[in-house]
Design a protein around this motif. Sequence first.
Motif, PDB file in Angstrom:
ATOM      1  N   ARG A 255     -28.824 -23.548   2.946  1.00  0.00           N
ATOM      2  CA  ARG A 255     -28.258 -23.904   1.647  1.00  0.00           C
ATOM      3  C   ARG A 255     -28.306 -22.696   0.719  1.00  0.00           C
ATOM      4  O   ARG A 255     -29.274 -21.943   0.698  1.00  0.00           O
ATOM      5  CB  ARG A 255     -29.036 -25.071   1.033  1.00  0.00           C
ATOM      6  N   ARG A 256     -27.222 -22.531  -0.034  1.00  0.00           N
ATOM      7  CA  ARG A 256     -27.165 -21.468  -1.040  1.00  0.00           C
ATOM      8  C   ARG A 256     -27.149 -22.106  -2.426  1.00  0.00           C
ATOM      9  O   ARG A 256     -26.478 -23.118  -2.653  1.00  0.00           O
ATOM     10  CB  ARG A 256     -25.927 -20.597  -0.853  1.00  0.00           C
ATOM     11  N   PHE A 257     -27.860 -21.469  -3.359  1.00  0.00           N
ATOM     12  CA  PHE A 257     -27.942 -21.986  -4.720  1.00  0.00           C
ATOM     13  C   PHE A 257     -27.699 -20.861  -5.715  1.00  0.00           C
ATOM     14  O   PHE A 257     -28.037 -19.694  -5.466  1.00  0.00           O
ATOM     15  CB  PHE A 257     -29.320 -22.604  -4.984  1.00  0.00           C
ATOM     16  N   LEU A 258     -27.119 -21.233  -6.829  1.00  0.00           N
ATOM     17  CA  LEU A 258     -26.947 -20.289  -7.924  1.00  0.00           C
ATOM     18  C   LEU A 258     -28.295 -20.032  -8.574  1.00  0.00           C
ATOM     19  O   LEU A 258     -29.020 -20.971  -8.916  1.00  0.00           O
ATOM     20  CB  LEU A 258     -25.969 -20.842  -8.957  1.00  0.00           C
ATOM     21  N   VAL A 259     -28.619 -18.759  -8.747  1.00  0.00           N
ATOM     22  CA  VAL A 259     -29.902 -18.389  -9.340  1.00  0.00           C
ATOM     23  C   VAL A 259     -29.698 -17.243 -10.329  1.00  0.00           C
ATOM     24  O   VAL A 259     -28.746 -16.455 -10.213  1.00  0.00           O
ATOM     25  CB  VAL A 259     -30.934 -17.957  -8.268  1.00  0.00           C
ATOM     26  N   ALA A 260     -30.595 -17.165 -11.283  1.00  0.00           N
ATOM     27  CA  ALA A 260     -30.611 -16.061 -12.245  1.00  0.00           C
ATOM     28  C   ALA A 260     -32.007 -15.977 -12.831  1.00  0.00           C
ATOM     29  O   ALA A 260     -32.819 -16.900 -12.687  1.00  0.00           O
ATOM     30  CB  ALA A 260     -29.572 -16.276 -13.350  1.00  0.00           C
ATOM     31  N   SER A 261     -32.290 -14.870 -13.483  1.00  0.00           N
ATOM     32  CA  SER A 261     -33.588 -14.727 -14.141  1.00  0.00           C
ATOM     33  C   SER A 261     -33.598 -15.513 -15.453  1.00  0.00           C
ATOM     34  O   SER A 261     -32.546 -15.778 -16.050  1.00  0.00           O
ATOM     35  CB  SER A 261     -33.881 -13.252 -14.418  1.00  0.00           C
ATOM     36  N   ALA A 262     -34.792 -15.861 -15.897  1.00  0.00           N
ATOM     37  CA  ALA A 262     -34.921 -16.545 -17.185  1.00  0.00           C
ATOM     38  C   ALA A 262     -34.398 -15.667 -18.313  1.00  0.00           C
ATOM     39  O   ALA A 262     -33.774 -16.161 -19.266  1.00  0.00           O
ATOM     40  CB  ALA A 262     -36.385 -16.922 -17.424  1.00  0.00           C
ATOM     41  N   ASP A 263     -34.609 -14.367 -18.200  1.00  0.00           N
ATOM     42  CA  ASP A 263     -34.140 -13.436 -19.231  1.00  0.00           C
ATOM     43  C   ASP A 263     -32.617 -13.481 -19.350  1.00  0.00           C
ATOM     44  O   ASP A 263     -32.070 -13.541 -20.459  1.00  0.00           O
ATOM     45  CB  ASP A 263     -34.603 -12.016 -18.891  1.00  0.00           C
ATOM     46  N   TYR A 264     -31.926 -13.463 -18.201  1.00  0.00           N
ATOM     47  CA  TYR A 264     -30.458 -13.523 -18.242  1.00  0.00           C
ATOM     48  C   TYR A 264     -29.979 -14.830 -18.866  1.00  0.00           C
ATOM     49  O   TYR A 264     -29.070 -14.832 -19.711  1.00  0.00           O
ATOM     50  CB  TYR A 264     -29.883 -13.370 -16.832  1.00  0.00           C
ATOM     51  N   LEU A 265     -30.573 -15.950 -18.459  1.00  0.00           N
ATOM     52  CA  LEU A 265     -30.138 -17.247 -18.971  1.00  0.00           C
ATOM     53  C   LEU A 265     -30.441 -17.392 -20.463  1.00  0.00           C
ATOM     54  O   LEU A 265     -29.671 -18.024 -21.197  1.00  0.00           O
ATOM     55  CB  LEU A 265     -30.806 -18.366 -18.177  1.00  0.00           C
ATOM     56  N   ASP A 266     -31.543 -16.802 -20.931  1.00  0.00           N
ATOM     57  CA  ASP A 266     -31.840 -16.828 -22.368  1.00  0.00           C
ATOM     58  C   ASP A 266     -30.786 -16.049 -23.155  1.00  0.00           C
ATOM     59  O   ASP A 266     -30.384 -16.455 -24.251  1.00  0.00           O
ATOM     60  CB  ASP A 266     -33.228 -16.230 -22.635  1.00  0.00           C
ATOM     61  N   ARG A 267     -30.314 -14.930 -22.586  1.00  0.00           N
ATOM     62  CA  ARG A 267     -29.332 -14.088 -23.270  1.00  0.00           C
ATOM     63  C   ARG A 267     -27.941 -14.688 -23.229  1.00  0.00           C
ATOM     64  O   ARG A 267     -27.215 -14.684 -24.217  1.00  0.00           O
ATOM     65  CB  ARG A 267     -29.284 -12.690 -22.628  1.00  0.00           C
ATOM     66  N   GLU A 268     -27.524 -15.166 -22.033  1.00  0.00           N
ATOM     67  CA  GLU A 268     -26.131 -15.545 -21.808  1.00  0.00           C
ATOM     68  C   GLU A 268     -25.891 -17.054 -21.780  1.00  0.00           C
ATOM     69  O   GLU A 268     -24.744 -17.488 -21.752  1.00  0.00           O
ATOM     70  CB  GLU A 268     -25.649 -14.942 -20.473  1.00  0.00           C
ATOM     71  N   GLY A 269     -26.969 -17.841 -21.754  1.00  0.00           N
ATOM     72  CA  GLY A 269     -26.820 -19.279 -21.660  1.00  0.00           C
ATOM     73  C   GLY A 269     -26.766 -19.738 -20.214  1.00  0.00           C
ATOM     74  O   GLY A 269     -26.473 -18.955 -19.300  1.00  0.00           O
ATOM     75  N   THR A 270     -27.034 -21.014 -19.990  1.00  0.00           N
ATOM     76  CA  THR A 270     -27.043 -21.582 -18.645  1.00  0.00           C
ATOM     77  C   THR A 270     -25.758 -22.360 -18.398  1.00  0.00           C
ATOM     78  O   THR A 270     -25.487 -23.333 -19.111  1.00  0.00           O
ATOM     79  CB  THR A 270     -28.247 -22.521 -18.461  1.00  0.00           C
ATOM     80  N   PRO A 271     -24.958 -21.973 -17.415  1.00  0.00           N
ATOM     81  CA  PRO A 271     -23.730 -22.731 -17.130  1.00  0.00           C
ATOM     82  C   PRO A 271     -24.065 -24.115 -16.589  1.00  0.00           C
ATOM     83  O   PRO A 271     -25.004 -24.273 -15.804  1.00  0.00           O
ATOM     84  CB  PRO A 271     -23.029 -21.874 -16.073  1.00  0.00           C
ATOM     85  N   ARG A 272     -23.283 -25.108 -17.017  1.00  0.00           N
ATOM     86  CA  ARG A 272     -23.532 -26.485 -16.597  1.00  0.00           C
ATOM     87  C   ARG A 272     -22.380 -27.054 -15.767  1.00  0.00           C
ATOM     88  O   ARG A 272     -22.468 -28.183 -15.290  1.00  0.00           O
ATOM     89  CB  ARG A 272     -23.752 -27.376 -17.827  1.00  0.00           C
ATOM     90  N   SER A 273     -21.314 -26.302 -15.611  1.00  0.00           N
ATOM     91  CA  SER A 273     -20.166 -26.768 -14.834  1.00  0.00           C
ATOM     92  C   SER A 273     -19.539 -25.574 -14.135  1.00  0.00           C
ATOM     93  O   SER A 273     -19.787 -24.411 -14.502  1.00  0.00           O
ATOM     94  CB  SER A 273     -19.135 -27.449 -15.723  1.00  0.00           C
ATOM     95  N   ILE A 274     -18.684 -25.851 -13.163  1.00  0.00           N
ATOM     96  CA  ILE A 274     -18.042 -24.771 -12.425  1.00  0.00           C
ATOM     97  C   ILE A 274     -17.130 -23.962 -13.330  1.00  0.00           C
ATOM     98  O   ILE A 274     -16.985 -22.738 -13.166  1.00  0.00           O
ATOM     99  CB  ILE A 274     -17.281 -25.342 -11.205  1.00  0.00           C
ATOM    100  N   GLY A 275     -16.535 -24.601 -14.342  1.00  0.00           N
ATOM    101  CA  GLY A 275     -15.665 -23.881 -15.264  1.00  0.00           C
ATOM    102  C   GLY A 275     -16.400 -22.887 -16.128  1.00  0.00           C
ATOM    103  O   GLY A 275     -15.838 -21.858 -16.521  1.00  0.00           O
ATOM    104  N   GLU A 276     -17.676 -23.155 -16.426  1.00  0.00           N
ATOM    105  CA  GLU A 276     -18.447 -22.256 -17.283  1.00  0.00           C
ATOM    106  C   GLU A 276     -18.893 -20.989 -16.565  1.00  0.00           C
ATOM    107  O   GLU A 276     -19.361 -20.047 -17.202  1.00  0.00           O
ATOM    108  CB  GLU A 276     -19.660 -22.999 -17.851  1.00  0.00           C
TER     109      GLU A 276
END
Length: 306
Positions: free
Chosen positions: A161-182
């Motif tokens: 299985r593959r999952f979308l991942v990012a660092s907490a720092d990136y998500l704090d800066r850019e926001g967390t996408p909640r849909s495929i369009g985002e």
Amino acid sequence: MKLDGIASFVAVAEAGSISEAARSLRLSKSVVSERLGELERSVGTILLHRTTRRLSVTEDGAAFLERAKRIVREVEEAAADLAERRGTLAGPMRIAAPITFGRLHLGPALFPFLAAHPQVELILDLDDRRVDIASGAYDGVIRHGVIADTRLMVWRLAPSRRFLVASADYLDREGTPRSIGELDRHKGLFYSNRGAADWRFLGPDGVEIVRAKVALRVNNGDMIRDAAIAGLGIGLLPTFIAGPEIRAGRLKLIDIGIRSEPEFVFLAHPEGRRPSAKLRALAEHLKRSFGDPPYWEEGMSIAAST
């Protein structure tokens, strides 16, 4: 015409030099050169051009090479079949596998197999480039991905299985996408050997391909993981690479409401060739070693992101 001369010719043609062939055959350069000369005298033509700088196959040599490869392979397989009839796995076995999976998981699983079958001579080529399975250069090729080519003879070793991942720092800066369009407005870390269609998800209408902004495109999973940890963007990574970082909190799972396309770790072998007993035994050993679900997913709380 002697078999050792044919084997030497094949080794030299594939290695591109007498020195490299001698090392692979565990012979001296002089012995390999002598065998080549004897073979050329027996067939009555020059098979290799030799200069101080390079070595190349002649036109006659190229015509002879394919049959020479088949002769060597048939003899190796015949010897292995005799050993297998006596209940012993023996002889050469050529396998190709991706670098990261090979280093992290394949190697630790292979070592007990080789210890239990000391007469197996494994040649393992770790390379992230795609290998032409039909070429016959390998007995088997281990890969991770979608099994889409129905012409391949494939054994599934483990689900992946593959999952979308990012660092907490990136998500704090850019926001967390909640849909495929985002995902379109985010920076992506892509595996280049998969081409432009690296991010594939199963939507209600079938497979959906996402092409985010490219922050990095690279042909190695370790690099994507490290770039994600460094906060450069979002990566779609298999759990066999990202699992430890997810458990340690260095990478955060991103839930967009749909799953990535199902994938597998699989062993493919050439169509039209009967797989040897040792290749079948290796496949069964790897399946037991990896488990179902595979051990690299143990202890991961990822149900909310599926």
